[in-house]
Design a protein around this motif. Structure first.
Motif, mmCIF file in Angstrom:
data_model
loop_
_atom_site.group_PDB
_atom_site.id
_atom_site.type_symbol
_atom_site.label_atom_id
_atom_site.label_comp_id
_atom_site.label_asym_id
_atom_site.label_seq_id
_atom_site.Cartn_x
_atom_site.Cartn_y
_atom_site.Cartn_z
ATOM 1 N N ASP A 128 0.815 -1.211 0.000
ATOM 2 C CA ASP A 128 0.000 0.000 0.000
ATOM 3 C C ASP A 128 0.850 1.262 0.000
ATOM 4 O O ASP A 128 0.322 2.376 0.111
ATOM 5 C CB ASP A 128 -0.966 0.010 1.190
ATOM 6 N N GLY A 129 2.169 1.100 -0.106
ATOM 7 C CA GLY A 129 3.064 2.248 -0.148
ATOM 8 C C GLY A 129 3.526 2.744 1.193
ATOM 9 O O GLY A 129 4.262 3.739 1.267
ATOM 10 N N HIS A 130 3.151 2.053 2.281
ATOM 11 C CA HIS A 130 3.549 2.439 3.627
ATOM 12 C C HIS A 130 4.318 1.287 4.269
ATOM 13 O O HIS A 130 3.826 0.150 4.282
ATOM 14 C CB HIS A 130 2.329 2.803 4.476
ATOM 15 N N VAL A 131 5.484 1.592 4.818
ATOM 16 C CA VAL A 131 6.350 0.542 5.353
ATOM 17 C C VAL A 131 5.827 0.066 6.701
ATOM 18 O O VAL A 131 5.622 0.855 7.631
ATOM 19 C CB VAL A 131 7.806 1.033 5.487
ATOM 20 N N ASP A 132 5.619 -1.234 6.814
ATOM 21 C CA ASP A 132 5.090 -1.863 8.021
ATOM 22 C C ASP A 132 6.243 -2.377 8.892
ATOM 23 O O ASP A 132 7.414 -2.329 8.503
ATOM 24 C CB ASP A 132 4.148 -2.993 7.629
ATOM 25 N N LEU A 133 5.900 -2.920 10.055
ATOM 26 C CA LEU A 133 6.925 -3.298 11.025
ATOM 27 C C LEU A 133 6.555 -4.591 11.735
ATOM 28 O O LEU A 133 5.418 -4.740 12.215
ATOM 29 C CB LEU A 133 7.083 -2.175 12.051
ATOM 30 N N PHE A 134 7.504 -5.512 11.793
ATOM 31 C CA PHE A 134 7.325 -6.751 12.555
ATOM 32 C C PHE A 134 8.306 -6.732 13.715
ATOM 33 O O PHE A 134 9.505 -6.515 13.522
ATOM 34 C CB PHE A 134 7.577 -7.969 11.666
ATOM 35 N N VAL A 135 7.782 -6.945 14.934
ATOM 36 C CA VAL A 135 8.596 -6.892 16.145
ATOM 37 C C VAL A 135 8.639 -8.275 16.781
ATOM 38 O O VAL A 135 7.590 -8.884 17.033
ATOM 39 C CB VAL A 135 8.036 -5.857 17.142
ATOM 40 N N THR A 136 9.850 -8.776 17.022
ATOM 41 C CA THR A 136 10.021 -10.083 17.642
ATOM 42 C C THR A 136 10.328 -9.921 19.124
ATOM 43 O O THR A 136 10.795 -8.877 19.574
ATOM 44 C CB THR A 136 11.164 -10.861 16.986
ATOM 45 N N GLY A 137 10.081 -10.999 19.883
ATOM 46 C CA GLY A 137 10.356 -10.937 21.306
ATOM 47 C C GLY A 137 10.283 -12.293 21.971
ATOM 48 O O GLY A 137 10.223 -13.336 21.311
ATOM 49 N N VAL A 138 10.302 -12.264 23.282
ATOM 50 C CA VAL A 138 10.260 -13.478 24.090
ATOM 51 C C VAL A 138 8.794 -13.841 24.320
ATOM 52 O O VAL A 138 8.097 -13.203 25.102
ATOM 53 C CB VAL A 138 10.989 -13.262 25.430
ATOM 54 N N GLY A 139 8.320 -14.836 23.576
ATOM 55 C CA GLY A 139 6.937 -15.273 23.702
ATOM 56 C C GLY A 139 5.923 -14.310 23.141
ATOM 57 O O GLY A 139 4.711 -14.506 23.318
ATOM 58 N N ARG A 140 6.349 -13.246 22.448
ATOM 59 C CA ARG A 140 5.420 -12.236 21.953
ATOM 60 C C ARG A 140 5.963 -11.598 20.688
ATOM 61 O O ARG A 140 6.902 -10.802 20.744
ATOM 62 C CB ARG A 140 5.200 -11.164 23.039
ATOM 63 N N ASN A 141 5.392 -11.948 19.533
ATOM 64 C CA ASN A 141 5.716 -11.296 18.268
ATOM 65 C C ASN A 141 4.542 -10.411 17.861
ATOM 66 O O ASN A 141 3.381 -10.765 18.101
ATOM 67 C CB ASN A 141 5.995 -12.316 17.169
ATOM 68 N N ILE A 142 4.847 -9.267 17.244
ATOM 69 C CA ILE A 142 3.808 -8.297 16.891
ATOM 70 C C ILE A 142 3.986 -7.855 15.448
ATOM 71 O O ILE A 142 5.083 -7.484 15.038
ATOM 72 C CB ILE A 142 3.859 -7.058 17.803
ATOM 73 N N LEU A 143 2.897 -7.873 14.684
ATOM 74 C CA LEU A 143 2.888 -7.318 13.338
ATOM 75 C C LEU A 143 2.114 -6.008 13.366
ATOM 76 O O LEU A 143 0.920 -5.982 13.674
ATOM 77 C CB LEU A 143 2.239 -8.290 12.348
ATOM 78 N N TYR A 144 2.815 -4.914 13.055
ATOM 79 C CA TYR A 144 2.199 -3.593 13.001
ATOM 80 C C TYR A 144 1.941 -3.208 11.547
ATOM 81 O O TYR A 144 2.858 -3.137 10.738
ATOM 82 C CB TYR A 144 3.123 -2.548 13.624
ATOM 83 N N HIS A 145 0.688 -2.921 11.251
ATOM 84 C CA HIS A 145 0.315 -2.426 9.926
ATOM 85 C C HIS A 145 0.344 -0.908 9.942
ATOM 86 O O HIS A 145 -0.268 -0.258 10.794
ATOM 87 C CB HIS A 145 -1.082 -2.912 9.546
ATOM 88 N N ASN A 146 1.071 -0.334 9.010
ATOM 89 C CA ASN A 146 1.191 1.110 8.881
ATOM 90 C C ASN A 146 -0.041 1.649 8.157
ATOM 91 O O ASN A 146 -0.276 1.338 6.985
ATOM 92 C CB ASN A 146 2.470 1.450 8.110
ATOM 93 N N ARG A 147 -0.830 2.464 8.857
ATOM 94 C CA ARG A 147 -2.078 2.983 8.272
ATOM 95 C C ARG A 147 -1.823 4.102 7.258
ATOM 96 O O ARG A 147 -2.715 4.462 6.497
ATOM 97 C CB ARG A 147 -2.989 3.515 9.379
ATOM 98 N N GLY A 148 -0.624 4.680 7.287
ATOM 99 C CA GLY A 148 -0.312 5.744 6.354
ATOM 100 C C GLY A 148 -0.661 7.128 6.852
ATOM 101 O O GLY A 148 -0.472 8.117 6.138
ATOM 102 N N ASP A 149 -1.169 7.231 8.082
ATOM 103 C CA ASP A 149 -1.521 8.524 8.669
ATOM 104 C C ASP A 149 -0.664 8.842 9.886
ATOM 105 O O ASP A 149 -1.042 9.670 10.722
ATOM 106 C CB ASP A 149 -3.002 8.548 9.051
ATOM 107 N N GLY A 150 0.473 8.154 9.991
ATOM 108 C CA GLY A 150 1.357 8.341 11.140
ATOM 109 C C GLY A 150 1.095 7.389 12.278
ATOM 110 O O GLY A 150 1.749 7.470 13.319
ATOM 111 N N THR A 151 0.133 6.480 12.092
ATOM 112 C CA THR A 151 -0.184 5.511 13.140
ATOM 113 C C THR A 151 -0.093 4.089 12.613
ATOM 114 O O THR A 151 -0.175 3.847 11.400
ATOM 115 C CB THR A 151 -1.596 5.739 13.711
ATOM 116 N N PHE A 152 0.050 3.159 13.558
ATOM 117 C CA PHE A 152 0.135 1.737 13.245
ATOM 118 C C PHE A 152 -0.960 0.981 13.992
ATOM 119 O O PHE A 152 -1.422 1.421 15.056
ATOM 120 C CB PHE A 152 1.495 1.163 13.665
ATOM 121 N N GLU A 153 -1.332 -0.175 13.450
ATOM 122 C CA GLU A 153 -2.346 -1.036 14.060
ATOM 123 C C GLU A 153 -1.761 -2.415 14.275
ATOM 124 O O GLU A 153 -1.113 -2.978 13.378
ATOM 125 C CB GLU A 153 -3.560 -1.135 13.137
#
Length: 558
Positions: free
Chosen positions: A142-167
């Protein structure tokens, strides 16, 4: 007695016979004597506005996760042309929750001129749990760079909404969490135009009970080695489109191999148009997952010669990068390890084989005194040869009590001399460059858009280092920012050839970190390059001609 030659010996010899055919295509490699251009960095973190401190929360119990924190991602989250910075952070014990804002992961918006603004709360990316690594890419085109965060027992996929916020879309996307994920790599393994996700897993933690390592009689407790923990298989997710992923770890062949993964990088090492995966493992043989097509991978590290050093010994493989350091057109492998183990370097010979050139390249002697985490293979002085930067420190804070090495170390720059060898030039990089810290993650980008690659480094219990590249001279450069149409939007996996050099678009490298800012080339004294060739993941081939240097080139797939 007649000498016996193995199939590997014969293949190496045949690969060597092809080398003279490549010299006429090397461009910058033919410009004369080995390069000696200097590299200069200055730490500008203090005036940057970044107040982040890596809170790994060390305890007397010496939980291994405490010493492994510190991933960082460099990516342009708001599309303003300036590369922003995201830091991962720890959590409190024993809850492993971010019970205070001091444990938040932090996103800093690049305001220009090496000034940054904390936008974590507004962006909604403070994270949860004890975070480890981050990997950036536009997975939904969609033209907005998203982010995947790894961790101990908890991985998170953040979708970049393109308005300065992530979901946080982890659950609906179908992404699962492992006992301990260190990092991840975005790449399009089946070239369908959608980025897939490889998740790098380390150890099964916490064990029951957690072992005591050290000397109890002296009340000397240290972090345990990875040998006392069970390893984990890595995971592979296929991007199904519409924000959904399917776990294909088993059917792809990835889950068959139990490792202790610390670093991951991707490249098409055999030139078949399919991206392959290299994984460093901690104190066990490395993995090289050869992409067979049709969704299948074969682990070939032993056959290819990158599972172990030529000594036959496994090392503490940490961060890694997978690029062409000798300008022969084939991606090579470099990774960091602990003091006494060297930072191994494997040269791609073609034909599916690599050669251990750690000592013949001088990296063996030059790196032997260091312990390293992050690593990046970039041309820091723009002379046409990719150098190496490593963020250095040991795993154990008490290592000096039982080994002839230190815990906190300064970072290192290994200058590519252009003749197949590297030189440690760290002592001449800058006045503040030799400051020892418990360095961990490292990410790379041109943060001020001057054509020189800068570096951001994390340190346990301390603020970040932001290394502005001040290398003098009038060497020129090009940075390509790609936009796929039939390929993925980021162009990840695209291979670019510029005047005898080869590089490819990737955000996967280093330790628990990610660098997403385009594809950089140093072009020496060239004022323009006659020809640029791009091979897109879709198979499309594109040629650009007579490009002026010292510019960012935005290229759309035809």
């Amino acid at each position: 007695m007649a000498e016996k030659f193995t199939r590997r010996d014969l293949l190496k010899a045949s690969a060597g016979l092809c080398l003279p055919l490549l010299t006429s295509q090397r461009g910058l490699a033919d410009q004369g004597a080995p390069k000696t251009d200097s590299v200069r960095f200055r730490n500008v973190a203090a005036a940057s506005g970044m107040q982040f401190v890596l809170e790994n929360n060390p305890t007397p119990s010496k939980h291994l996760i405490e010493t492994m924190a510190g991933g960082v991602a460099a990516f342009d989250y708001d599309g303003d042309g300036l590369t922003d910075i995201y830091f991962t952070n720890g959590a409190s014990f024993p809850s492993l929750e971010k019970t205070s804002p001091k444990y938040w992961n932090r996103l800093y918006r690049n305001l220009g001129g090496f000034h940054f603004q904390d936008v974590t709360e507004k962006a909604g990316v403070a994270g949860a749990g004890y975070s480890m690594g981050a990997s950036a890419a536009d997975y939904d085109n969609d033209g907005h760079v998203d982010l995947f965060v790894t961790g101990v027992g908890r991985n998170i996929l953040y979708h970049n909404r393109g308005d300065g916020t992530f979901e946080d879309v982890t659950k609906q996307a179908g992404i699962k969490s492992s006992p301990w994920s260190i990092g991840a790599a975005w790449f399009d393994y089946d070239n369908d135009g959608l980025l897939d996700l490889f998740v790098l897993n380390y150890l099964r933690w916490p064990p029951t009970p957690e072992p005591y390592c050290g000397d109890a009689s002296r009340q000397l407790r240290v972090y345990c080695t990875p040998r006392v923990f069970e390893g984990l298989p890595n995971a592979l997710y296929h991007n199904e489109g519409n924000g959904k992923f399917r776990d294909v770890s088993q059917e792809s062949g990835i889950a068959k191999y139990i490792g202790k993964g610390m670093g991951v990088a991707v490249a098409d090492y055999d030139g078949d148009g399919l991206m392959d995966i290299f994984v460093t493992n901690d104190k066990m043989r490395n993995f090289l997952f050869h992409n067979l097509g049709h969704g299948k991978f074969e682990e070939v590290a032993m056959q290819a010669g990158v599972a172990l050093l030529d000594t036959g010994n496994p090392v503490s493989g940490m961060g890694t990068d997978f690029r062409d350091y000798d300008n022969d057109g084939r991606p090579d492998i470099a990774f960091s390890a602990l003091a006494g183990e060297t930072f191994p370097l494997f040269r791609n010979l073609g034909g599916g084989l690599f050669e251990d050139v750690t000592y013949s390249s001088n990296m063996g002697l030059a790196s032997r005194i260091y312990s390293g985490y992050g690593i990046g293979m970039f041309d820091f002085n723009n002379d046409g040869w990719k150098d190496l930067f490593t963020s250095n420190a040991h795993v154990n804070d008490l290592v000096a009590l039982y080994e002839a090495t230190k815990y906190k170390l300064h970072n290192a720059v290994f200058l590519n001399r252009g003749d197949g060898t590297f030189e440690d030039v760290s002592e001449s990089v800058g006045e503040d460059f030799l400051t020892p810290q418990a360095h961990r993650g490292a990410a790379f980008a041109d943060f001020n858009n001057d054509g020189r690659v800068d570096v951001v480094v994390t340190s346990l219990g301390a603020g970040p280092e932001l290394w502005e590249n001040l290398t003098p001279g009038n060497n020129t450069w090009l940075i390509f920012k790609l936009q796929g149409t039939r390929s993925n939007r980021d162009g990840i996996g695209a291979e670019i050839r510029v005047d005898g050099q080869v590089n490819h678009m990737t955000s996967a490298m280093s330790y628990a970190s990610s660098s997403h800012f385009g594809v950089h080339f140093g072009t020496g004294k060239l004022k323009y390059v006659k020809k640029v060739e791009i091979r897109w993941p879709s198979g499309t081939r594109q040629v650009l001609t007579n490009l002026l240097t010292n510019q960012v080139v935005r290229v759309r797939e035809p």
